[in-house]
Every structure is written in structure tokens, then in C-alpha cells.
Design a protein around this motif. Structure first.
Motif, PDB file in Angstrom:
ATOM      1  N   LEU A 228       0.918  -1.169   0.133  1.00 20.22           N
ATOM      2  CA  LEU A 228      -0.001   0.066   0.070  1.00 20.22           C
ATOM      3  C   LEU A 228       0.992   1.099  -0.104  1.00 20.22           C
ATOM      4  O   LEU A 228       0.591   2.337  -0.661  1.00 20.22           O
ATOM      5  N   LEU A 229       1.970   1.220   0.698  1.00 22.98           N
ATOM      6  CA  LEU A 229       2.864   2.453   0.863  1.00 22.98           C
ATOM      7  C   LEU A 229       3.704   2.538  -0.366  1.00 22.98           C
ATOM      8  O   LEU A 229       4.291   3.577  -0.514  1.00 22.98           O
ATOM      9  N   ASP A 230       3.644   1.403  -1.030  1.00 21.24           N
ATOM     10  CA  ASP A 230       4.705   1.607  -2.558  1.00 21.24           C
ATOM     11  C   ASP A 230       3.988   2.077  -3.580  1.00 21.24           C
ATOM     12  O   ASP A 230       4.374   2.408  -4.562  1.00 21.24           O
ATOM     13  N   ARG A 231       2.504   2.417  -3.294  1.00 17.45           N
ATOM     14  CA  ARG A 231       1.684   3.007  -4.204  1.00 17.45           C
ATOM     15  C   ARG A 231       1.319   4.352  -3.865  1.00 17.45           C
ATOM     16  O   ARG A 231       1.124   4.643  -2.727  1.00 17.45           O
ATOM     17  N   PRO A 232       0.722   5.120  -5.004  1.00 16.96           N
ATOM     18  CA  PRO A 232      -0.171   6.374  -4.500  1.00 16.96           C
ATOM     19  C   PRO A 232      -1.171   6.041  -3.536  1.00 16.96           C
ATOM     20  O   PRO A 232      -2.037   5.054  -3.993  1.00 16.96           O
ATOM     21  N   LEU A 233      -1.346   6.849  -2.469  1.00 15.68           N
ATOM     22  CA  LEU A 233      -2.474   6.461  -1.627  1.00 15.68           C
ATOM     23  C   LEU A 233      -3.786   7.000  -2.211  1.00 15.68           C
ATOM     24  O   LEU A 233      -3.696   8.219  -2.350  1.00 15.68           O
ATOM     25  N   PRO A 234      -4.812   6.394  -2.533  1.00 18.61           N
ATOM     26  CA  PRO A 234      -5.960   6.975  -2.875  1.00 18.61           C
ATOM     27  C   PRO A 234      -6.614   7.792  -2.015  1.00 18.61           C
ATOM     28  O   PRO A 234      -6.906   7.626  -0.785  1.00 18.61           O
ATOM     29  N   ASP A 235      -7.333   8.877  -2.596  1.00 20.17           N
ATOM     30  CA  ASP A 235      -8.406   9.580  -1.682  1.00 20.17           C
ATOM     31  C   ASP A 235      -9.322   8.577  -0.938  1.00 20.17           C
ATOM     32  O   ASP A 235      -9.786   7.566  -1.427  1.00 20.17           O
ATOM     33  N   PHE A 236      -9.554   9.072   0.277  1.00 19.08           N
ATOM     34  CA  PHE A 236     -10.640   8.266   1.112  1.00 19.08           C
ATOM     35  C   PHE A 236     -11.943   9.111   1.253  1.00 19.08           C
ATOM     36  O   PHE A 236     -11.891  10.187   1.716  1.00 19.08           O
ATOM     37  N   ALA A 237     -12.913   8.477   0.587  1.00 25.29           N
ATOM     38  CA  ALA A 237     -14.168   9.095   0.710  1.00 25.29           C
ATOM     39  C   ALA A 237     -14.759   9.496   2.106  1.00 25.29           C
ATOM     40  O   ALA A 237     -14.768   8.397   2.913  1.00 25.29           O
ATOM     41  N   ILE A 238     -15.123  10.812   2.188  1.00 24.26           N
ATOM     42  CA  ILE A 238     -15.744  11.230   3.515  1.00 24.26           C
ATOM     43  C   ILE A 238     -17.138  11.046   3.389  1.00 24.26           C
ATOM     44  O   ILE A 238     -17.992  10.885   4.300  1.00 24.26           O
ATOM     45  N   THR A 239     -17.716  11.430   2.275  1.00 27.36           N
ATOM     46  CA  THR A 239     -19.107  11.579   2.047  1.00 27.36           C
ATOM     47  C   THR A 239     -19.509  10.717   0.828  1.00 27.36           C
ATOM     48  O   THR A 239     -18.730  10.691  -0.158  1.00 27.36           O
ATOM     49  N   TYR A 240     -20.865  10.183   0.654  1.00 25.28           N
ATOM     50  CA  TYR A 240     -21.258   9.493  -0.568  1.00 25.28           C
ATOM     51  C   TYR A 240     -22.604  10.173  -0.930  1.00 25.28           C
ATOM     52  O   TYR A 240     -23.323  10.384   0.091  1.00 25.28           O
ATOM     53  N   PRO A 241     -23.183  10.175  -2.020  1.00 24.90           N
ATOM     54  CA  PRO A 241     -24.319  10.757  -2.481  1.00 24.90           C
ATOM     55  C   PRO A 241     -25.156   9.302  -2.425  1.00 24.90           C
ATOM     56  O   PRO A 241     -25.827   9.054  -3.385  1.00 24.90           O
ATOM     57  N   ILE A 242     -25.655   8.807  -1.154  1.00 25.36           N
ATOM     58  CA  ILE A 242     -26.397   7.684  -1.141  1.00 25.36           C
ATOM     59  C   ILE A 242     -27.418   8.202   0.255  1.00 25.36           C
ATOM     60  O   ILE A 242     -27.223   9.488   0.698  1.00 25.36           O
ATOM     61  N   ALA A 243     -28.408   7.344   0.335  1.00 18.78           N
ATOM     62  CA  ALA A 243     -29.404   7.852   1.483  1.00 18.78           C
ATOM     63  C   ALA A 243     -29.281   7.131   2.743  1.00 18.78           C
ATOM     64  O   ALA A 243     -29.922   7.604   3.749  1.00 18.78           O
ATOM     65  N   TRP A 244     -28.505   5.937   2.735  1.00 15.28           N
ATOM     66  CA  TRP A 244     -28.365   5.350   4.086  1.00 15.28           C
ATOM     67  C   TRP A 244     -27.043   5.796   4.711  1.00 15.28           C
ATOM     68  O   TRP A 244     -26.010   5.571   4.294  1.00 15.28           O
ATOM     69  N   GLY A 245     -27.325   6.091   6.055  1.00 15.82           N
ATOM     70  CA  GLY A 245     -26.099   6.538   6.730  1.00 15.82           C
ATOM     71  C   GLY A 245     -26.706   7.819   7.678  1.00 15.82           C
ATOM     72  O   GLY A 245     -27.694   8.292   7.654  1.00 15.82           O
ATOM     73  N   ILE A 246     -25.518   8.459   8.305  1.00 15.23           N
ATOM     74  CA  ILE A 246     -25.588   9.524   8.986  1.00 15.23           C
ATOM     75  C   ILE A 246     -25.513  10.715   8.175  1.00 15.23           C
ATOM     76  O   ILE A 246     -24.474  11.010   7.361  1.00 15.23           O
TER      77      ILE A 246
END
Length: 540
Positions: A228-246
Motif C-alpha cells: 500500500l505504501l509503495d503505491r500512491p495512496l488513494p483519496d478516502f471518501a468522507i461523504t457519499y451521495p446515498i441515502a443510508w447513513g448519518i
């Protein structure tokens, strides 16, 4: 990894990653983080260490929504029923959680406070990404709602993470994406603007953290972290455009929810606080016990498929709080556990639930077998036939031999005390040291601990059978030595064989002591060993 001597008497927060409430826990779940976390917590208590062991559920996971749709019930109802079932299963299996937290307003408030502080500090960035989209239902499909082939290893994977190789697959990276609920639904991709945590911003800190930890990680985790550290670290999604969750409270992403995986750290902060309150403690805030000024030791017990989230993204979220919170001192990772040489699968009905197994097998025998066959470094297998054979031949039979012989000896000497030699005290100390090496984090191994129970039990059973119990030739010191070493073995096995230990502690002459203390006794009283139950197959 610092040794426990170097860490001193810091209180230990033991975290078992919250299970998803989309069904009951099966043996595969219990054989991983739960049994490992429970044994370690029990060991810590036996050594007099302060410990808070907690868990809860992560109701916001899209897996709850996917499972509910397949079952045709409301996801809230599935989560509610599953929470109760998971709590009851943990209790049935003797998992000694100090608190099993609810998913309630306090949970949600803890999550929102955690992410709002990061948002206010400018830690999140707005990104335009492409996400799988169902033209049929008019919704984006993420995480547990979508599957496809992993772009790293080509295995079938769910959205967000591949269970096989452990690598993330973000946004539209799945090959041949399809719905997990409706395989006939042909998916497209659409753009969406979401908030992300730019993981590359934390590369240096993550690299520094793992430069210290890598030598102490189990091999597969060490390999994955290096990859994982040998590759570019992908962005981590904080929000999603879905209806289930907080609901996300950010003005940039109206109508979106917080990614369920973002909840992980504030969720376990809340479970820790809940456990403390169950023990009668009062805190000013639900994140208080994780603050650096409290100086607690932190230990995660996780499955291999959770390394990306718990080992990197969650760690980056902690680091984003700029020293406010502690980071994990250790992560104990397990591989997958199979059932009769096939992967556990709820959807195919290939599962075995704890309640079913405990109708036929005593709890201690289940715990012993799950420890002995634990998937510490590679996939291992649960087999009912193997449980019967291994538990019967290596645990039950030698215990019955020892129990019968000690009962005969106790009948010979009565209730009088017996002298103990230096040799027995040294042997008891050796046992304590060897078991501690299995239970301490530096070499944590349930498999070796369970095997050590068998080795020492067989040794003591043979010794008991070799003693001459005739009144004329009885060596009272040798008998006292045997009783002392049996006491030490029961104490050493107590984090695994919990019912046996509890029954033994109540026996006349045992005096209830089950700690990992030095056995500096000069005399002992004979005591009756409790029975160790048998499986229905063994009894037959």
C-alpha cells in the motif's frame, strides 16, 4: 513494539472492530478478532492490568441495506434484530466485553463531532469522482451495494475494498461492476462531487509509524502495508451521495451521508466510553479516554480485510486531529476462517452459528478449538469432526485421567495440607512465563497457547499416573508439587477455558486464586478438579 515492561502499567483499551448488524455472528466471526481480543483482555485482567474491552455495531454500513433488500425487510429492523443477536452471541460465547454499545444519539453525536472538527480545520477536500450508478433505481451504488473484479488481484470484490488482497478499489475502479442486490441491473457511472481525505498528505506520518511497527506485524499484514505504501495512496471518501447513513453536515455536500467507514474511529471511541460508563466511571466527553493526555495503551484486533481501513485510513483520521488522540500501539490481525474447507457464506447458507454449536458442544471445548485452529497467519478450517477428535484426544481425555487420579489422591490424604518443593515452584513459574509469551502482544498466539495447554496437561496426567498413592509409599511433597502445578496450569489456561477455571476456583482447597502471580506457596491443599464437558459425539 515496546514490551509490556517498557509500557508500564498503562491502562489498555482493547478494540474489537464493530461487526456489521446484517445478521447474527457465526463461528467464522468469532474465530477471528473476538476470541483473540477476549483472551487478551482476560489475560490482562489476570495480571492485574487495567483494561477496557468494548464493541458495538456499525449500522451505517451499506451491507445492512443490501442484506435488508434481499430479505425484503426494513434495514432499521434488520439492524435492530442483529444488534440484539450479536450481543447475545457474544455473551453466550463468554466474550468478556465491558460494554456493547448501542447505535444511538450518543453514537451519532460522537461521529459528527469527530468529522466536524476535521472539516473546520480544512482537512477535507472536494473531489469530482465517477461512481457506479443504477439507471433502474436511480441511485449510486457503493461499498456493499456493488461488486465486480478487483483491479489489483482480479478476484471478485465488493466496492471499496477487496477481501482477497486487501487493496482498496475506489469509486469506479471495479472491473465489470454490478449490483449485489440485483445482478440483472446494468450499471453505468456518473459524476458526483464528494468530500475526501487526501491520504497522500499523511504518507510521511504513516511511513514513520510503520517503520517502527513493521518488524512486529504478522507477515501478511506487513506485506500488505508495504504494498500500500509503495503505491500512491488513494483519496478516502468522507461523504457519499446515498441515502443510508448519518447525514453529512457539510454545506459542500447537501443530501449526502458520511461514509460508514469514516465512522470507525469515533465509533470505537464511543464504545470505549460506553464500556467505562458500564463500569461506573464518569467522563466529560465520549472521546475523553482516547485523548493523548490520558496515555492509554491501544490495541486493535482486526481481520486481514480491515487493514486498509483500520491500519491506514482510520490512522490518518487520527493523525489529522494533530496529536489530540492516541494511535494504536499494536494491531493483531487474523486471516479468514473456513467451514468444512469452504468460505463461510450466509447467502448460500454455508454457516454455523454459535448457538447451534453450543447445543452439542460445551463452550470451553469450542473456545479451545477456535484457539487451537485459529487463523493467525493463514486460512484455517473449522470441521466438526476435527473438533470432536482433537478436543477429545488432546484435552478431554487427559483431563479425565488427571481428574480421576487427583480424586484418588485426595481420598488418600484427606483435607490435610501438602508441602511444596522449590522444584514445583520453579516449574509453575516456567509455565506462567511460557503462557505469558503467548498472551503478550510481542508474540501473541492463541494457537500456541492452546497447544501449550495440551502439552502441559498430558505431562501432568502422566505424572499423576506414575505416583504411588499407597499410604506406605506416598510421597506427600511430590503430591503437593503436582497439585501446585495443576493450579498453575488452570490459571494459565483460564483466558481460554473460562468455565473450567471458574468451576475450579470454587473448589475446596483452591481458594479462588487464578491470577498470573508467582506461585511462592510452601504448601497446598488437595482440591477436586471439575469435570470438562464432552461433545455429543464424544459422549456417544
Amino acid at each position: 513494539m515496546p514490551s509490556r515492561n517498557e509500557l508500564g502499567d498503562r491502562r489498555v483499551i482493547v478494540i474489537d472492530t464493530p461487526p456489521t448488524p446484517n445478521g447474527s455472528l457465526h463461528i467464522g466471526h468469532l474465530a477471528g478478532p473476538f476470541i483473540a481480543a477476549d483472551v487478551h483482555a482476560r489475560y490482562l485482567r489476570a495480571t492485574g492490568r487495567g483494561v477496557l474491552y468494548s464493541s458495538g455495531t456499525d449500522e451505517s454500513q451499506t451491507y445492512v441495506l443490501a442484506s435488508a433488500r434481499k430479505l425484503g425487510i426494513a434495514p432499521e429492523e434488520l439492524a435492530r434484530r442483529s444488534w440484539t443477536g450479536i450481543r447475545d452471541t457474544l455473551e453466550t460465547m463468554g466474550m468478556s466485553v465491558d460494554g456493547f454499545a448501542p447505535y444511538d444519539d450518543g453514537y451519532r453525536a460522537t461521529v459528527l463531532r469527530f468529522v466536524q472538527e476535521l472539516h473546520a480545520a480544512g482537512k477535507f477536500e472536494l473531489r469530482t469522482v465517477r461512481l457506479p450508478y443504477s439507471e433502474k433505481t436511480g441511485e449510486f451504488l457503493v461499498e456493499g451495494l456493488v461488486c465486480g473484479d478487483c483491479p489489483i488481484c482480479l478476484s471478485e470484490s465488493r466496492g471499496g475494498l477487496c477481501e482477497t488482497c486487501g487493496h482498496p478499489n475506489n469509486f469506479d475502479e471495479l472491473i465489470g461492476a454490478r449490483s449485489t442486490v440485483d445482478p440483472t441491473d446494468r450499471l453505468t457511472t456518473r459524476e458526483a462531487e464528494i468530500l475526501v481525505l487526501p491520504m497522500e498528505d499523511y504518507r510521511d506520518r504513516l511511513t514513520t509509524y510503520y517503520a517502527e511497527k513493521l518488524p512486529y506485524l504478522r507477515p501478511h499484514m506487513a506485506q500488505l502495508v508495504r504494498e500500500l505504501l509503495d503505491r500512491p495512496l488513494p483519496d478516502f471518501a468522507i461523504t457519499y451521495p446515498i441515502a443510508w447513513g448519518i447525514e453529512a453536515p457539510f454545506p459542500e455536500t447537501p443530501g449526502q451521508v458520511i461514509n460508514a467507514w469514516v465512522e470507525g474511529i469515533p465509533a470505537v471511541m464511543y464504545t470505549t466510553d460506553h464500556a467505562a460508563r458500564q463500569l461506573g466511571e464518569e467522563t466529560e466527553a465520549s472521546d475523553e479516554l482516547w485523548r493523548t493526555d490520558r496515555d492509554h495503551e491501544l490495541v486493535y484486533f482486526i481481520g486481514f480485510d480491515n487493514i486498509w481501513f483500520w491500519g491506514l485510513t482510520h490512522l490518518a483520521l487520527i493523525m489529522a486531529h494533530e496529536g489530540r488522540y492516541i494511535v494504536p500501539d499494536a494491531m493483531i490481525v487474523n486471516e479468514f476462517y473456513e467451514l468444512e474447507n469452504e468460505k463461510f457464506s450466509t447467502s448460500r447458507g454455508h454457516v454455523l452459528y454459535a448457538e447451534e454449536l453450543l447445543q452439542e458442544v460445551p463452550r470451553d471445548l469450542v473456545r479451545f478449538y477456535l484457539a487451537l485452529a485459529n487463523p493467525e497467519n493463514q486460512r484455517t478450517n473449522f470441521s466438526r469432526a476435527a473438533l470432536d477428535k482433537v478436543a477429545g484426544e488432546r484435552l478431554v481425555q487427559p483431563w479425565q485421567r488427571l481428574r480421576a487420579r487427583l480424586a484418588e489422591a485426595a481420598g488418600t490424604v484427606g483435607v490435610t495440607t501438602l508441602p511444596v518443593s522449590d522444584r514445583a515452584r520453579r516449574h509453575a513459574a516456567i509455565m506462567l512465563e511460557r503462557f505469558a509469551a503467548c498472551y503478550e502482544l510481542e508474540g501473541y498466539s492463541l494457537t500456541r497457547a492452546a497447544d501449550l495447554i495440551c502439552v502441559q496437561l498430558e505431562r501432568l496426567a502422566r505424572w499423576a499416573e506414575e505416583l504411588d498413592l499407597s499410604c506406605q509409599k506416598l510421597d506427600r511433597t511430590a503430591l503437593g508439587d503436582l497439585f501446585l502445578e495443576v493450579r498453575a496450569l488452570i490459571a494459565c489456561a483460564s483466558p481460554i477455558l473460562i468455565d473450567l477455571a471458574e468451576a475450579a476456583a470454587l473448589a475446596d482447597g483452591f481458594d479462588g486464586s487464578l491470577g498470573f502471580e508467582t506461585y511462592a506457596l510452601s504448601e497446598v491443599k488437595p482440591f477436586a478438579l471439575p469435570p470438562l464437558g464432552t461433545t455429543t459425539a464424544q459422549a456417544g
